[in-house]
Design an enzyme around this catalytic site. Sequence first.
Site, PDB file in Angstrom:
ATOM      1  N   LEU A  16       0.845  -1.197   0.000  1.00  0.00           N
ATOM      2  CA  LEU A  16       0.000   0.000   0.000  1.00  0.00           C
ATOM      3  C   LEU A  16       0.879   1.245   0.000  1.00  0.00           C
ATOM      4  O   LEU A  16       1.652   1.475   0.933  1.00  0.00           O
ATOM      5  CB  LEU A  16      -0.901   0.023   1.244  1.00  0.00           C
ATOM      6  CG  LEU A  16      -1.718  -1.254   1.500  1.00  0.00           C
ATOM      7  CD1 LEU A  16      -2.731  -0.999   2.607  1.00  0.00           C
ATOM      8  CD2 LEU A  16      -2.405  -1.749   0.240  1.00  0.00           C
ATOM      9  N   ALA A  17       0.765   2.025  -1.061  1.00  0.00           N
ATOM     10  CA  ALA A  17       1.663   3.169  -1.197  1.00  0.00           C
ATOM     11  C   ALA A  17       0.972   4.377  -1.825  1.00  0.00           C
ATOM     12  O   ALA A  17       1.613   5.239  -2.405  1.00  0.00           O
ATOM     13  CB  ALA A  17       2.872   2.764  -2.039  1.00  0.00           C
ATOM     14  N   ARG A  23       1.737  14.600   6.170  1.00  0.00           N
ATOM     15  CA  ARG A  23       2.519  14.983   7.351  1.00  0.00           C
ATOM     16  C   ARG A  23       4.009  15.155   7.037  1.00  0.00           C
ATOM     17  O   ARG A  23       4.755  15.719   7.818  1.00  0.00           O
ATOM     18  CB  ARG A  23       2.334  13.928   8.462  1.00  0.00           C
ATOM     19  CG  ARG A  23       0.962  13.976   9.118  1.00  0.00           C
ATOM     20  CD  ARG A  23       0.717  12.760   9.993  1.00  0.00           C
ATOM     21  NE  ARG A  23       0.286  11.593   9.241  1.00  0.00           N
ATOM     22  CZ  ARG A  23       0.037  10.398   9.774  1.00  0.00           C
ATOM     23  NH1 ARG A  23       0.211  10.207  11.074  1.00  0.00           N
ATOM     24  NH2 ARG A  23      -0.365   9.388   9.033  1.00  0.00           N
ATOM     25  N   GLN A  79      -5.173   3.897  -6.882  1.00  0.00           N
ATOM     26  CA  GLN A  79      -6.332   4.130  -6.007  1.00  0.00           C
ATOM     27  C   GLN A  79      -6.754   5.582  -6.257  1.00  0.00           C
ATOM     28  O   GLN A  79      -6.082   6.508  -5.810  1.00  0.00           O
ATOM     29  CB  GLN A  79      -5.921   3.926  -4.544  1.00  0.00           C
ATOM     30  CG  GLN A  79      -7.056   4.089  -3.561  1.00  0.00           C
ATOM     31  CD  GLN A  79      -6.551   4.071  -2.108  1.00  0.00           C
ATOM     32  OE1 GLN A  79      -5.355   4.148  -1.832  1.00  0.00           O
ATOM     33  NE2 GLN A  79      -7.487   3.985  -1.179  1.00  0.00           N
ATOM     34  N   ASP A 109       5.062   2.566   3.821  1.00  0.00           N
ATOM     35  CA  ASP A 109       5.773   3.537   4.661  1.00  0.00           C
ATOM     36  C   ASP A 109       6.420   2.881   5.878  1.00  0.00           C
ATOM     37  O   ASP A 109       6.800   3.565   6.820  1.00  0.00           O
ATOM     38  CB  ASP A 109       4.853   4.700   5.066  1.00  0.00           C
ATOM     39  CG  ASP A 109       3.774   4.301   6.054  1.00  0.00           C
ATOM     40  OD1 ASP A 109       3.511   3.090   6.198  1.00  0.00           O
ATOM     41  OD2 ASP A 109       3.187   5.201   6.681  1.00  0.00           O
ATOM     42  N   GLU A 159      -8.253   1.583  15.905  1.00  0.00           N
ATOM     43  CA  GLU A 159      -7.362   2.697  15.567  1.00  0.00           C
ATOM     44  C   GLU A 159      -7.299   3.682  16.720  1.00  0.00           C
ATOM     45  O   GLU A 159      -8.259   3.835  17.485  1.00  0.00           O
ATOM     46  CB  GLU A 159      -7.861   3.401  14.294  1.00  0.00           C
ATOM     47  CG  GLU A 159      -7.710   2.583  13.032  1.00  0.00           C
ATOM     48  CD  GLU A 159      -6.278   2.141  12.782  1.00  0.00           C
ATOM     49  OE1 GLU A 159      -5.393   3.004  12.709  1.00  0.00           O
ATOM     50  OE2 GLU A 159      -6.034   0.925  12.703  1.00  0.00           O
ATOM     51  N   ASN A 174      -0.661  -2.778  15.978  1.00  0.00           N
ATOM     52  CA  ASN A 174      -0.710  -3.316  14.625  1.00  0.00           C
ATOM     53  C   ASN A 174       0.425  -2.702  13.815  1.00  0.00           C
ATOM     54  O   ASN A 174       0.497  -1.492  13.654  1.00  0.00           O
ATOM     55  CB  ASN A 174      -2.071  -2.920  14.015  1.00  0.00           C
ATOM     56  CG  ASN A 174      -2.129  -3.192  12.519  1.00  0.00           C
ATOM     57  OD1 ASN A 174      -1.486  -4.130  12.033  1.00  0.00           O
ATOM     58  ND2 ASN A 174      -2.907  -2.384  11.810  1.00  0.00           N
TER      59      ASN A 174
HETATM   60  C1  UD1 Z   1      -1.869   2.311   9.717  1.00  0.00           C
HETATM   61  C2  UD1 Z   1      -2.873   1.349  10.393  1.00  0.00           C
HETATM   62  C3  UD1 Z   1      -2.551   1.243  11.885  1.00  0.00           C
HETATM   63  C4  UD1 Z   1      -1.109   0.783  12.067  1.00  0.00           C
HETATM   64  C5  UD1 Z   1      -0.149   1.695  11.307  1.00  0.00           C
HETATM   65  C6  UD1 Z   1       1.223   1.096  11.306  1.00  0.00           C
HETATM   66  C7  UD1 Z   1      -5.026   1.433   9.228  1.00  0.00           C
HETATM   67  C8  UD1 Z   1      -6.383   2.024   9.180  1.00  0.00           C
HETATM   68  N1  UD1 Z   1      -4.238   1.828  10.204  1.00  0.00           N
HETATM   69  O1  UD1 Z   1      -2.057   3.621  10.255  1.00  0.00           O
HETATM   70  O2  UD1 Z   1      -3.427   0.309  12.499  1.00  0.00           O
HETATM   71  O3  UD1 Z   1      -0.826   0.751  13.452  1.00  0.00           O
HETATM   72  O4  UD1 Z   1      -0.541   1.840   9.922  1.00  0.00           O
HETATM   73  O5  UD1 Z   1       2.171   1.958  10.724  1.00  0.00           O
HETATM   74  O6  UD1 Z   1      -4.723   0.603   8.388  1.00  0.00           O
HETATM   75  N2  UD1 Z   1      -2.440   4.131   2.050  1.00  0.00           N
HETATM   76  C9  UD1 Z   1      -2.981   3.914   0.821  1.00  0.00           C
HETATM   77  N3  UD1 Z   1      -4.230   4.417   0.555  1.00  0.00           N
HETATM   78  C10 UD1 Z   1      -4.951   5.128   1.476  1.00  0.00           C
HETATM   79  C11 UD1 Z   1      -4.380   5.345   2.745  1.00  0.00           C
HETATM   80  C12 UD1 Z   1      -3.117   4.827   3.015  1.00  0.00           C
HETATM   81  O7  UD1 Z   1      -2.366   3.290  -0.034  1.00  0.00           O
HETATM   82  O8  UD1 Z   1      -6.069   5.544   1.144  1.00  0.00           O
HETATM   83  C13 UD1 Z   1      -1.084   3.597   2.327  1.00  0.00           C
HETATM   84  C14 UD1 Z   1      -0.090   4.715   2.646  1.00  0.00           C
HETATM   85  O9  UD1 Z   1       0.623   5.085   1.473  1.00  0.00           O
HETATM   86  C15 UD1 Z   1       0.844   4.082   3.658  1.00  0.00           C
HETATM   87  C16 UD1 Z   1       0.009   2.977   4.288  1.00  0.00           C
HETATM   88  O10 UD1 Z   1      -1.123   2.774   3.473  1.00  0.00           O
HETATM   89  O11 UD1 Z   1       1.965   3.495   3.031  1.00  0.00           O
HETATM   90  C17 UD1 Z   1      -0.431   3.342   5.704  1.00  0.00           C
HETATM   91  O12 UD1 Z   1      -1.183   4.554   5.689  1.00  0.00           O
HETATM   92  P1  UD1 Z   1      -1.070   5.614   6.856  1.00  0.00           P
HETATM   93  O13 UD1 Z   1      -1.997   6.728   6.520  1.00  0.00           O
HETATM   94  O14 UD1 Z   1       0.350   5.933   7.107  1.00  0.00           O
HETATM   95  O15 UD1 Z   1      -1.689   4.774   8.078  1.00  0.00           O
HETATM   96  P2  UD1 Z   1      -1.376   4.968   9.609  1.00  0.00           P
HETATM   97  O16 UD1 Z   1      -2.153   6.126  10.122  1.00  0.00           O
HETATM   98  O17 UD1 Z   1       0.076   4.975   9.809  1.00  0.00           O
HETATM   99 MG    MG Z   2       1.731   5.260   8.558  1.00  0.00          MG
END
Ligand code: UD1
Ligand code: MG
Length: 456
Positions: A16-17, A23, A79, A109, A159, A174
């Site tokens: 997922l990227a 931020r 996406q 990330d 969350e 998580n």
């Molecule tokens: C997420 C998790 C959290 C976990 C944490 C670990 C969810 C809802 N939450 O939170 O439980 O503890 O990671 O680091 O899953 N991304 C997409 N599409 C989107 C949103 C995000 O591809 O619509 C990708 C981002 O590029 C990123 C990853 O998913 O690489 C995580 O997204 P981020 O917004 O950083 O989630 P966290 O708030 O860190």
């Molecule tokens: Mg994150």
Amino acid sequence: MSNEFPHNRPLAVVVLAAGKGTRMKSDKPKVMHELAGLPMINWLLKSCEALNPDKIIVVTGPDMPELEAAVKPHQTVVQETRDGTGGAVRVAAPLLAGFDGDVLIVLGDAPLMSENTMRNLVAARGDSPLSVLGCLLQNPFGYGRLILNEQGFLHAIVEEKDATPEQKTIQLVNTGVFCVDGAQLSGWLEKLDNNNAQGEFYITQLPEIIGSAHKMVVSVTPDVHETLGCNTRADLATLEGHLQNRLREQFMESGVVMRSPETVHLWHDTQIGEGTFIEPNVIFGPKVKVGKNVTIKGFSHLEGATVKAGAILGPFARLRPDSVIGKDAKIGNFVEIKKSKIGDGSKINHLAYVGDCEMGERVNFSAGAITVNYDGFQKHKTIIGKDVMVGSNVNLVAPLHIDDGAFVAAGSTINEDVPADALSIARDTAKIRKGWAAEFREKMKQAKAKQAKKKA
Ligand code: UD1
Ligand code: MG
């Protein structure tokens, strides 16, 4: 192949990227920020590739051509609206239609995730519908919390923004890495909703959808570093620190000596041979290859250079791209080498600039000598044969050939080719006037005395 796993099932990885990384306050997609010169997504992909999966799918956001290029040859899917981590997995689902095996979901990330940890998580799923990688954190703030049932299986993931004060005290978090049953994944994804604090589709809703009647496995990794996510510039610096440590440890294991490893900065593609000794405060930029038993003294800076066995560099040596330093050659303090080949055993010990030069073996290039390689429009080459002596403060005006065994006298500016074994000298003959300095001092003294009298 994926049959290295005990259960012999095919494996697909979804990365997922798509997140913008608001931020990070940057124009680049978050996962394109670099660690040791390589985008963080590529660090993660290296570990994923080591699992030998049947496919890797990267979910990107719209308008991220640099990300699509960086993850080639892996498949990408866009996406269109960033509606959460669940939404991101949903757009990858059509590419997994009919896939009956393990689907490993990882976050772009969290780039330090190791092959081994992911392998263990896939193995841990066994026959259960899902396994999730957990980690115990002193300060779990910001992460999703893992809620376990009495038997220690996963009940739900909550969350930070949706957690009750009591749930917020849970330190088991998580990491975002899941292994799920590919055959059932798309059915579960259809059931995700966005009834949560952020109005997003969370992948972390999966346990609730699957239902805790099924045993869902939590695999806890003791390595906190590799699970760290990157959300801010400060996080990026923290990850860089951990990664640099990892790289230094690998080099020391392979026989490289570092006196003060924490001050040596490496690039992702740095190569260093066994027995090489690196003093404190040495910086490696891109594409550096150092052979065996080289000595690199403090404060040296290397980019795009090849250094052969036994050479001695620094302190304060600067090697720029396309430089090759021969065996047992010496590059001393405040010497800059650019796009030049230095022959075996040659010495450039102090304060010199060598650019666009081919230098033979056993040349002595003395203090303050330089190649004058640029005329304001073009770069020109200096070719120096073997066993040449270039004296101090010499300007070699390129294009120029100096043949084997020639001698260039100190202080000369040379703009004509020098044949083999010749002397080349281009400077005024010194004039000596006996007693001149003493007369001069006396004259000055009298003038001063006169001035002082006038004032009084
Ligand atoms: C997420 C998790 C959290 C976990 C944490 C670990 C969810 C809802 N939450 O939170 O439980 O503890 O990671 O680091 O899953 N991304 C997409 N599409 C989107 C949103 C995000 O591809 O619509 C990708 C981002 O590029 C990123 C990853 O998913 O690489 C995580 O997204 P981020 O917004 O950083 O989630 P966290 O708030 O860190
Ligand atoms: Mg994150």
